[in-house]
Scaffold this motif. Structure first.
Motif, PDB file in Angstrom:
ATOM      1  N   VAL A   5       0.869  -1.160  -0.042  1.00  0.00           N
ATOM      2  CA  VAL A   5       0.266   0.123   0.048  1.00  0.00           C
ATOM      3  C   VAL A   5       0.933   1.364   0.079  1.00  0.00           C
ATOM      4  CG1 VAL A   5      -1.876   1.230   1.108  1.00  0.00           C
ATOM      5  CG2 VAL A   5      -1.797  -1.313   1.263  1.00  0.00           C
ATOM      6  N   THR A   6       0.644   2.215  -0.954  1.00  0.00           N
ATOM      7  CA  THR A   6       1.674   3.445  -1.207  1.00  0.00           C
ATOM      8  C   THR A   6       0.683   4.579  -1.436  1.00  0.00           C
ATOM      9  OG1 THR A   6       3.661   4.113  -1.829  1.00  0.00           O
ATOM     10  CG2 THR A   6       2.128   2.913  -3.550  1.00  0.00           C
ATOM     11  N   SER A   7       1.289   5.568  -1.803  1.00  0.00           N
ATOM     12  CA  SER A   7       0.619   6.605  -2.469  1.00  0.00           C
ATOM     13  C   SER A   7       1.307   7.246  -3.393  1.00  0.00           C
ATOM     14  CB  SER A   7       0.232   7.897  -1.328  1.00  0.00           C
ATOM     15  OG  SER A   7       1.477   8.343  -0.603  1.00  0.00           O
ATOM     16  N   PRO A  30       5.051  -8.335  -3.902  1.00  0.00           N
ATOM     17  CA  PRO A  30       3.541  -8.642  -3.678  1.00  0.00           C
ATOM     18  C   PRO A  30       2.539  -9.036  -4.641  1.00  0.00           C
ATOM     19  CG  PRO A  30       4.059  -6.219  -4.359  1.00  0.00           C
ATOM     20  CD  PRO A  30       5.478  -7.065  -4.409  1.00  0.00           C
ATOM     21  N   ASP A  31       1.273  -9.563  -4.266  1.00  0.00           N
ATOM     22  CA  ASP A  31       0.475  -9.948  -5.219  1.00  0.00           C
ATOM     23  C   ASP A  31      -0.474  -8.814  -5.713  1.00  0.00           C
ATOM     24  OD1 ASP A  31       0.789 -12.848  -4.823  1.00  0.00           O
ATOM     25  OD2 ASP A  31       0.418 -12.579  -2.785  1.00  0.00           O
ATOM     26  N   ARG A  32      -0.689  -7.837  -4.935  1.00  0.00           N
ATOM     27  CA  ARG A  32      -1.406  -6.918  -5.481  1.00  0.00           C
ATOM     28  C   ARG A  32      -0.768  -5.360  -4.557  1.00  0.00           C
ATOM     29  NH1 ARG A  32      -7.535  -8.014  -3.140  1.00  0.00           N
ATOM     30  NH2 ARG A  32      -7.148  -9.268  -4.968  1.00  0.00           N
ATOM     31  N   ILE A  33      -0.959  -4.455  -5.500  1.00  0.00           N
ATOM     32  CA  ILE A  33      -0.636  -3.156  -4.901  1.00  0.00           C
ATOM     33  C   ILE A  33      -1.776  -2.039  -4.927  1.00  0.00           C
ATOM     34  CG2 ILE A  33       0.849  -1.100  -5.673  1.00  0.00           C
ATOM     35  CD1 ILE A  33       2.652  -3.518  -7.251  1.00  0.00           C
ATOM     36  N   TYR A  34      -1.758  -1.515  -3.994  1.00  0.00           N
ATOM     37  CA  TYR A  34      -2.922  -0.331  -3.734  1.00  0.00           C
ATOM     38  C   TYR A  34      -2.187   0.868  -3.874  1.00  0.00           C
ATOM     39  CZ  TYR A  34      -6.503  -3.618  -2.452  1.00  0.00           C
ATOM     40  OH  TYR A  34      -7.337  -4.769  -2.408  1.00  0.00           O
ATOM     41  N   MET A  35      -2.643   2.055  -4.674  1.00  0.00           N
ATOM     42  CA  MET A  35      -1.899   3.238  -4.869  1.00  0.00           C
ATOM     43  C   MET A  35      -3.098   4.473  -4.503  1.00  0.00           C
ATOM     44  SD  MET A  35       1.085   2.852  -7.593  1.00  0.00           S
ATOM     45  CE  MET A  35       0.062   2.408  -9.024  1.00  0.00           C
ATOM     46  N   PHE A  36      -2.904   5.070  -3.645  1.00  0.00           N
ATOM     47  CA  PHE A  36      -3.852   6.361  -3.346  1.00  0.00           C
ATOM     48  C   PHE A  36      -3.459   7.446  -4.340  1.00  0.00           C
ATOM     49  CE2 PHE A  36      -4.519   4.072   0.630  1.00  0.00           C
ATOM     50  CZ  PHE A  36      -5.948   4.005   0.810  1.00  0.00           C
ATOM     51  N   TRP A  37      -4.209   7.992  -4.883  1.00  0.00           N
ATOM     52  CA  TRP A  37      -3.821   9.248  -5.761  1.00  0.00           C
ATOM     53  C   TRP A  37      -5.034  10.317  -5.969  1.00  0.00           C
ATOM     54  CZ3 TRP A  37      -6.928  10.079 -10.088  1.00  0.00           C
ATOM     55  CH2 TRP A  37      -8.025   8.876 -10.411  1.00  0.00           C
ATOM     56  N   ASN A  38      -4.572  11.345  -6.581  1.00  0.00           N
ATOM     57  CA  ASN A  38      -5.433  12.430  -6.704  1.00  0.00           C
ATOM     58  C   ASN A  38      -5.320  12.982  -8.284  1.00  0.00           C
ATOM     59  OD1 ASN A  38      -3.610  14.822  -6.568  1.00  0.00           O
ATOM     60  ND2 ASN A  38      -3.114  13.921  -4.729  1.00  0.00           N
ATOM     61  N   ASP A  39      -6.297  14.072  -8.452  1.00  0.00           N
ATOM     62  CA  ASP A  39      -6.338  14.620  -9.873  1.00  0.00           C
ATOM     63  C   ASP A  39      -5.027  15.406 -10.313  1.00  0.00           C
ATOM     64  OD1 ASP A  39      -8.695  13.812 -10.455  1.00  0.00           O
ATOM     65  OD2 ASP A  39      -9.646  15.632  -9.670  1.00  0.00           O
ATOM     66  N   GLU A  64      -1.072  -7.220  -9.485  1.00  0.00           N
ATOM     67  CA  GLU A  64      -2.127  -6.547  -9.850  1.00  0.00           C
ATOM     68  C   GLU A  64      -2.411  -5.109  -9.009  1.00  0.00           C
ATOM     69  OE1 GLU A  64      -7.138  -7.427  -8.553  1.00  0.00           O
ATOM     70  OE2 GLU A  64      -5.523  -8.794  -7.665  1.00  0.00           O
ATOM     71  N   VAL A  65      -2.274  -4.258  -9.639  1.00  0.00           N
ATOM     72  CA  VAL A  65      -2.455  -2.804  -9.494  1.00  0.00           C
ATOM     73  C   VAL A  65      -3.715  -2.193  -9.239  1.00  0.00           C
ATOM     74  CG1 VAL A  65      -1.572  -0.550  -9.660  1.00  0.00           C
ATOM     75  CG2 VAL A  65      -0.110  -2.446 -10.645  1.00  0.00           C
ATOM     76  N   ILE A  66      -4.244  -1.843  -8.109  1.00  0.00           N
ATOM     77  CA  ILE A  66      -5.606  -1.083  -7.991  1.00  0.00           C
ATOM     78  C   ILE A  66      -5.453   0.331  -7.634  1.00  0.00           C
ATOM     79  CG2 ILE A  66      -7.511  -1.217  -6.259  1.00  0.00           C
ATOM     80  CD1 ILE A  66      -6.826  -3.782  -7.679  1.00  0.00           C
ATOM     81  N   VAL A  67      -5.873   1.155  -8.727  1.00  0.00           N
ATOM     82  CA  VAL A  67      -5.612   2.517  -8.783  1.00  0.00           C
ATOM     83  C   VAL A  67      -7.179   2.981  -9.216  1.00  0.00           C
ATOM     84  CG1 VAL A  67      -3.427   2.997  -8.743  1.00  0.00           C
ATOM     85  CG2 VAL A  67      -4.790   2.435 -11.186  1.00  0.00           C
TER      86      VAL A  67
END
Length: 481
Positions: A5-7, A30-39, A64-67
């Motif tokens: 998990v990152t930003s 990792p199997d999955r990556i979550y990335m917090f983002w903004n406009d 697997e990238v979740i954005v």
């Protein structure tokens, strides 16, 4: 399941490098990556995705990238960010989760750290870069490893993480073509593997002993005996270390001061080069020194003498004879021709930057012709032309025309056999390149580096390419390219 998990902040490298460090150095994928983002970071996010695709191909892994929209937040609303991070981490309880607090603004790192602690994630990481301004925008293995450190949960919070990392895994040893700048990946790999002290040899002849610390130490023996026909004499070692940068010019700062003082006048300022300074890679040193720039632009223009170009060209085609005992060196450039090749590459660099040509109609050769070329150019342009040289005779020839706009400057180098040189990792990298090219071949620790081989093309010289044998981490190069 392993989850990262990152930003996303303003630097794609700050997002990518910590993950690459975990995968390469710790073998944690990792199997999955979550990335917090903004406009505001949509373009950065696109670059990060491209880097991750390179990583997947190089390491043959699935990520697997979740954005999606659920990961989007408003930077003006820290409470929203905190709630989204906390909600995600709560949903991931029971999974092996690493939270990275490196990228993003300070409030993002602080809130992610807090959420990671509250939800007792398995690990929290932060990749610290010592000299941020110098290395901003560079990938992990382009930066000296000594300049960066991955802090783990225990170091950040005092509470030990729950992941037992397996450690770095070696790939299949390969012979790879590698550019001068990419040699940092080899040096970094040796450092990570615990080979921070190693020898530099040509066959059985010791060239130096290296110790990788924040400042590199390169100890040169008092005497070196080489095969003069193939590898050149001991003077070539000195020239390679000056060209690489470990052996310094003691009055380099004076050159910078001179240029800056001349810039206060209304006359244009040029830097010209004597032949020997091309061999010592002086143009590259100027281009790499930020003190010759303002707002990213050079504060001077370049000029080269027609006679200098002729002198470099005359040496390029000198070759060793066909002899079985010469092996790969048979019919290859002589040691002095290799030195001329370095000069030729430097000349091409400044030509690509728009360097002007200085040519007089006077009938002369050598140092006299070089001096006249620059004198005439200075008069025609009504400019100050600082011509750098390392040769006393050339300096005297040019000094005779002082007052015409021609300003000779003699660079004085510091080097003696039996001494210990100190410098940056970049200077070690470039010195490894110049030693390999000028001596033809050498060993640094367990790796063999070839500067000469049958079929080496002009493109290889121009791109400053060498070959490294038995390199176990070619995947790094795939990511860098």
């Amino acid at each position: 399941m392993k989850v990262y998990v990152t930003s996303v902040g303003t630097s794609p490298e700050a997002v990518f490098n910590p993950l690459w460090h975990l995968i390469e150095v710790y073998s944690w994928v990792p199997d999955r990556i979550y990335m917090f983002w903004n406009d505001d970071v949509v373009d950065v996010l696109k670059e990060v995705k491209e880097l991750l695709e390179r990583l997947k191909r190089a390491y043959n892994i699935n990520l697997e990238v979740i954005v999606d929209e659920s990961m989007k937040f408003s930077e003006d609303n820290p409470i929203e960010f905190r709630e989204k991070v906390s909600s995600l981490l709560q949903s991931l309880r029971g999974k092996e989760v690493i939270v990275d607090i490196t990228p993003g603004r300070k409030f993002m790192s602080a809130l992610m750290l807090g959420a990671g602690m509250i939800n007792d994630v398995a690990e929290i990481v932060y990749l610290h870069l010592q000299d941020f301004r110098r290395y901003m925008g560079k990938l992990l293995f382009e930066i000296p490893m000594v300049e960066q450190q991955l802090f783990l949960k225990e170091q950040l919070t005092g509470k030990k993480g729950r992941i037992e990392f397996s450690g770095r895994k070696k790939g299949k040893p390969q012979e790879v073509k590698i550019r001068r700048e990419e040699l940092m990946a080899v040096i970094n790999s040796m450092y990570i593997d615990g080979d921070g002290v190693f020898t530099v040899k040509v066959e059985d002849a010791l060239i130096g002993r290296v110790k990788l610390e924040r400042r590199v130490k390169f100890s040169v023996p008092s005497f070196v005996n080489l095969n003069d026909d193939i590898h050149g004499d001991h003077d070539l070692i000195r020239e390679a270390l000056i060209a690489g940068g470990l052996a310094k010019f003691r009055n380099w700062d004076e050159l910078i001061s001179l240029i800056r003082s001349l810039k206060t006048s209304k006359r244009p300022v040029y830097i010209g080069f004597d032949t020997n300074t091309l061999y010592f890679r002086v143009p590259s040193k100027i281009l790499e020194d930020p003190r010759f720039k303002e707002e990213g632009n050079l504060i001077v223009d370049f000029v080269y003498s027609d006679e200098v170009a002729e002198e470099v060209g005359r040496r390029l085609n000198d070759k060793l004879p066909y002899r079985r005992e010469y092996g790969e060196f048979s019919n290859q450039p002589t040691p002095r021709a290799r030195l001329a090749m370095i000069g030729s590459v430097e000349l091409e660099k400044i030509k690509m930057l728009g360097a002007e040509r200085a040519k007089s109609r006077e009938v002369a050769v050598g140092d006299t012709k070089i001096a006249l070329d620059y004198k005439v150019f200075a008069e025609e342009k009504d400019a100050n032309v600082v011509v750098v040289t390392t040769d006393d005779t050339a300096y005297s020839e040019m000094n005779a025309y002082s007052g015409t706009g021609l300003i000779p400057f003699k660079l004085e180098w510091e080097f003696s056999f039996g001494s210990t040189l100190e410098g940056t990792w970049e200077e070690l990298r470039d010195s490894i390149y110049t030693l390999a090219v000028l001596l033809g071949e050498m060993k640094i620790g367990k790796y063999s580096i070839l500067g000469i081989w049958r079929g080496k093309s002009h493109g290889d010289w121009k791109d400053e390419v060498v070959r490294v044998r038995n390199f176990e981490y070619s995947r790094i190069l795939e990511v860098l390219r």
